[in-house]
Design an enzyme around this catalytic site. Structure first.
Site, PDB file in Angstrom:
ATOM      1  CG  ASP A  31     -41.556 -77.238 -74.828  1.00 50.43           C
ATOM      2  OD1 ASP A  31     -41.637 -76.478 -75.805  1.00 50.43           O
ATOM      3  OD2 ASP A  31     -42.145 -76.995 -73.737  1.00 50.43           O
ATOM      4  CB  ALA A 117     -36.239 -66.485 -79.864  1.00 50.96           C
ATOM      5  CE1 TYR A 149     -39.836 -62.833 -72.422  1.00 47.96           C
ATOM      6  CE2 TYR A 149     -40.588 -60.913 -73.664  1.00 47.96           C
ATOM      7  CZ  TYR A 149     -40.180 -62.236 -73.630  1.00 47.96           C
ATOM      8  OH  TYR A 149     -40.109 -62.952 -74.793  1.00 47.96           O
ATOM      9  CE  LYS A 153     -36.553 -63.835 -74.255  1.00 45.80           C
ATOM     10  NZ  LYS A 153     -36.033 -65.007 -74.996  1.00 45.80           N
TER      11      LYS A 153
END
Ligand code: UDP
Length: 329
Positions: A31, A117, A149, A153
């Site tokens: 992260d 995800a 976005y 994706k």
């Protein structure tokens, strides 16, 4: 199994990490702590089967090294949140496209399975009630940063699909529909933690647009076990799978429910989209998932309703306030 969770300090990543460790798996978290927070991992820091690496998915060497030591990669890291996309569109595109390229290439090189995800934003303005995985994407101009976005994706999904079909990568794509729960912050735009904070502060709840837009909120504790099941399910290989709750609520109703459950004296303030997100913003009026694929594959059935979702977010924020007060005094 040995798992790598990218975005482990994020809202969903931290719950996933906790559950993987509770299931006796080993976890390495990666992260960059941009929107994630160290404190999200407080329950697991110091555990022998857990290691946190501070770094970015844009660093292909770090990604490669970490992927080389695991069986499964949960790729949760992404630039997320309507305000992040509004304020840092270019950086978000880079992270969400190039970061995923790095993770996919490494998973392929080292023969790791991968869970990507993804998001219900994929469907854009398609307002079918009960969006199925094969339904069309309906998005606006690529020159409206609002869609960037969704675009990023979609590229991530296509790239994953190519790796599966052309190179034999074992991967599944999950499309998350408004996942909510403890640790989610409203700072980046997410509506439930924002409304809860506003209600607890006694300030107006800011409903953007007419408030008639519909969402379905799903508790993170319903989502996380499904992620773990899907990541290792051979039958799910190469599929996109919706994960969400089918119970619908308008944003105005949500505001009223938050006020009722907190006993707040707050009012509701309607804010035009332009003011909230800048000019040219387009919202989805309806976003309702059809989760029959997930039900068929893993018996997915969310059990936590909207009141429970709101209550857990309220409890989480009250706990955070109490510990901040204790730290000061
Ligand atoms: N929203 C709102 N007030 C806020 C934040 C968000 O009315 O303070 C609206 C937002 O415009 C959208 C819905 O709530 O219609 C859900 O927003 P969120 O960013 O949580 O998720 P989205 O479904 O847009 O990905």
């Amino acid at each position: 199994m040995r798992a790598l969770v990218t975005g482990a300090a994020g809202f969903i990543g931290s719950h996933l990490t906790e559950q993987l460790l509770a299931d006796e798996h080993s976890v390495v978290g990666l992260d960059d702590l941009s929107t994630g927070a160290h404190e999200n991992l407080a329950p697991v820091l110091g555990r022998s089967r857990f290691r946190l690496v501070r770094g970015t998915i844009l660093d292909s060497e770090t990604v490669d090294e970490l992927v080389s030591g695991v069986d499964v990669v949960f790729h949760m890291a992404a630039a997320v949140g309507a305000f992040v996309i509004r304020d840092r569109a270019r950086e978000s595109l880079m992270t969400n496209i190039h970061g995923t390229e790095n993770v996919l290439a490494a998973a392929h090189r080292h023969g790791a399975r991968l869970l990507l995800a993804s998001t219900s934003e994929i469907y854009g303005k398609n307002s079918t009630v009960g969006l199925g995985e094969d339904d069309d994407r309906v998005v606006g101009s690529p020159l409206k940063s609002r869609w960037s976005y969704s675009e990023a994706k979609a590229i991530d999904e296509s790239l994953t699909d190519c790796y599966v079909r052309e190179s034999g990568l074992g991967a599944v794509i999950v499309r998350l529909f408004n996942t909510v729960g403890p640790r989610q912050t409203g700072r980046y735009g997410m509506v439930v933690p924002r409304f809860v904070r506003q209600a607890l502060d006694g300030s107006p709840l800011t409903v953007f647009g007419t408030g008639e837009q519909v969402r379905c909120f799903c508790h993170v504790h319903d989502v996380v076990p499904a992620l773990i099941r899907l990541a290792t399910l051979p039958r799910a290989n190469g599929l996109a799978v919706n994960l969400g709750n089918s119970s619908q609520v308008t944003i105005s109703e949500l505001a009223a429910r938050v006020i009722a459950l907190t006993g707040s004296t707050s009012s509701v303030e309607y804010v035009p989209y332009e003011e909230a997100y800048g000019s040219g913003y387009e919202d989805m009026l309806l976003r309702v998932p059809d989760c029959s694929r997930a039900r068929e594959l893993i018996g997915f059935r969310p059990v936590r309703d909207l009141d429970e979702i709101i209550t857990t977010v309220v409890d989480d924020q009250l706990l955070g306030r109490r510990s901040r007060t204790a730290a000061v005094s």
